[in-house]
Design a protein around this motif. Structure first.
Motif, PDB file in Angstrom:
ATOM      1  N   HIS A 115      -3.660  -8.645   0.674  1.00  0.00           N
ATOM      2  CA  HIS A 115      -3.083  -7.946  -0.471  1.00  0.00           C
ATOM      3  C   HIS A 115      -3.820  -6.650  -0.801  1.00  0.00           C
ATOM      4  O   HIS A 115      -3.283  -5.797  -1.503  1.00  0.00           O
ATOM      5  N   TYR A 159       2.049   1.414   8.059  1.00  0.00           N
ATOM      6  CA  TYR A 159       2.043   2.006   6.731  1.00  0.00           C
ATOM      7  C   TYR A 159       3.481   2.224   6.249  1.00  0.00           C
ATOM      8  O   TYR A 159       4.406   2.413   7.050  1.00  0.00           O
ATOM      9  N   LYS A 160       3.635   2.229   4.930  1.00  0.00           N
ATOM     10  CA  LYS A 160       4.949   2.482   4.336  1.00  0.00           C
ATOM     11  C   LYS A 160       4.967   3.804   3.583  1.00  0.00           C
ATOM     12  O   LYS A 160       5.756   4.687   3.881  1.00  0.00           O
ATOM     13  N   THR A 191      -4.277   6.834  -1.166  1.00  0.00           N
ATOM     14  CA  THR A 191      -3.782   5.494  -1.462  1.00  0.00           C
ATOM     15  C   THR A 191      -2.520   5.255  -0.647  1.00  0.00           C
ATOM     16  O   THR A 191      -1.783   6.193  -0.342  1.00  0.00           O
ATOM     17  N   SER A 247       0.622   2.107   0.768  1.00  0.00           N
ATOM     18  CA  SER A 247       1.210   0.770   0.829  1.00  0.00           C
ATOM     19  C   SER A 247       1.564   0.485   2.281  1.00  0.00           C
ATOM     20  O   SER A 247       1.754   1.405   3.079  1.00  0.00           O
ATOM     21  N   VAL A 276      -1.548  -3.163  -0.332  1.00  0.00           N
ATOM     22  CA  VAL A 276      -1.855  -1.802  -0.778  1.00  0.00           C
ATOM     23  C   VAL A 276      -3.312  -1.520  -0.469  1.00  0.00           C
ATOM     24  O   VAL A 276      -4.109  -2.440  -0.235  1.00  0.00           O
TER      25      VAL A 276
END
Length: 323
Positions: A142, A186-187, A214, A216, A222
Motif C-alpha cells: 500500500h 505506474y499510473k 509522488t 500511484s 501510492v
C-alpha cells in the motif's frame, strides 16, 4: 562459440562493461569507437581490440555480433536503428533517451528487426533484487518510499537538462525502474523540483538540485521518490515496500535486502557483481539466440523513461499526469 562485440564509447561506464566482459568466457571485444581517439586507443589496448574509424564503421555485421552503446543519452543519434537494420544485437546503457517519441521510434525499429536487446538497468541483476521480486509476488503493497541522495556528475553535459534529463532522468532512473520491476506499472505522477542551491554554485546548470515526486501504481499502491544531486555530507539510496503484513527494504542500490514479517526478520547483502551478471546474461543470450536471460529489454526500458518524462511534465503543468 565466442560472441564478437563492438563498444561505442570508451568513458567510465564503458570501462565498467569492459572490465566485466573480460570475465565473460564467450565475450570478445573486437572493436571500439569514441570521439576521444586517445581514450579509444587506451581502451582498445586494454582488451586487445582495434579502434574503429567511426561508429558507422564499427557497426559492421561481418565483424561484430552485438554492440554495447555506452555514449550519453544526448549523443546516440540513430545508432540503435542502424544496428537494428544491420541485424546487430544491441545493449544500450540507461536511460534510453530524452524524448519518448524518439525512443518509441527506436523501439519499433529494434522490435521489427527481431534483434536481441538489453538496457542497462543493472540493479535488476542483484540476487537480492530477485529475492525481493519473488517475495513480493502476491503481496499487497500500500505504500512505497524511495530516495536517492548524492553528489553531481563531473561531466559538463550532465548539468544541462536538455542533455541529461537531470538527476531524476540519469541516476534516479535506477530507483524508478526498481519500483516498476518489483511492484508493477505506474499510473499517475505529480512532482516538484527545486533549484535552491545549484543556481548559486553552478549558475550555468539548468538541472534541478532536488526533486519530490509522488505517484500511484496500477495496483492501487501510492508512493514517493525524493532526490538530490547536491548533498556533500549524506548520500545513499533506499526503497521501502510496506504492506499490512510485511516490510521490505532495499538499500545501497539494491545490494542489501531486509524482509520483516511474522515469520522472519532477515537482512541479506549481495556478494554479486551485477554488471558482470548483466553483461554475461546478454552475451549468453546472443550466443543462444534467445533473450530469456535478459531482465530488461528496450520496450521495458522505454516504460521506465516514460515515468521521468511524466514527472517533469507534471511539475511544469503543476498537475497530475498519467504515465
Amino acid at each position: 562459440m565466442s560472441v564478437k562485440l563492438g563498444m561505442i564509447g570508451a568513458g567510465g561506464i564503458a570501462k565498467s562493461h569492459m572490465n566485466a566482459l573480460k570475465k565473460v568466457e564467450r565475450a570478445k571485444i573486437v572493436s571500439i569507437f569514441d570521439l576521444n581517439t586517445e581514450g579509444a586507443e587506451q581502451a582498445a589496448a586494454s582488451v586487445g581490440a582495434k579502434v574503429a574509424e567511426s561508429a558507422d564503421a564499427l557497426l559492421n555485421p561481418a565483424e561484430i555480433d552485438a554492440v554495447f552503446i555506452c555514449v550519453p543519452q544526448f549523443a546516440r543519434g540513430d545508432l540503435e536503428e542502424i544496428a537494428a537494420k544491420r541485424g546487430i544485437h544491441v545493449f544500450v546503457e540507461k536511460p534510453l533517451g530524452l524524448e519518448l517519441e524518439l525512443v518509441a521510434r527506436k523501439e519499433q525499429a529494434v522490435r521489427e528487426a527481431g534483434i536481441l536487446n538489453s538496457v542497462g538497468y543493472v540493479l535488476r541483476y542483484y540476487d537480492t533484487v530477485q529475492k525481493a521480486k519473488q517475495y513480493l509476488q502476491g503481496k499487497t503493497i500500500h505504500l512505497i518510499q524511495g530516495f536517492r541522495i548524492g553528489g553531481s556528475h563531473p561531466a559538463p553535459w550532465w548539468s544541462q537538462q536538455h542533455m541529461s534529463n537531470g538527476n531524476l532522468g540519469d541516476a534516479v532512473t535506477h530507483q524508478i525502474d526498481m519500483i516498476r520491476y518489483l511492484a508493477g506499472e505506474y499510473k499517475e505522477v505529480t512532482a516538484q523540483f527545486g533549484r535552491n542551491t545549484i543556481k548559486t554554485l553552478k549558475p550555468e546548470a539548468t538541472i534541478p538540485d532536488a526533486g519530490a515526486v509522488t505517484f500511484s501504481m496500477e495496483s492501487g499502491a501510492v508512493g514517493t521518490i525524493t532526490e538530490s544531486c547536491l548533498s556533500s555530507f549524506h548520500s545513499g539510496s533506499e526503497i521501502k515496500f510496506i504492506g499490512q503484513d510485511f516490510f521490505l527494504q532495499l538499500t545501497g542500490n539494491g545490494k542489501t535486502l531486509t524482509i520483516i514479517d511474522n515469520t522472519q526478520n532477515v537482512t541479506i547483502t549481495s556478494k554479486q557483481d551485477p554488471v558482470y551478471e548483466q553483461d554475461n546474461a546478454f552475451v549468453e543470450a546472443v550466443a543462444a539466440g534467445s533473450g530469456d536471460s535478459i531482465l530488461c529489454g528496450y520496450a521495458d526500458g522505454m516504460r521506465t523513461l516514460a515515468f521521468t518524462i511524466a514527472a517533469y511534465q507534471a511539475a511544469e503543468e503543476r498537475g497530475t499526469v498519467k504515465v
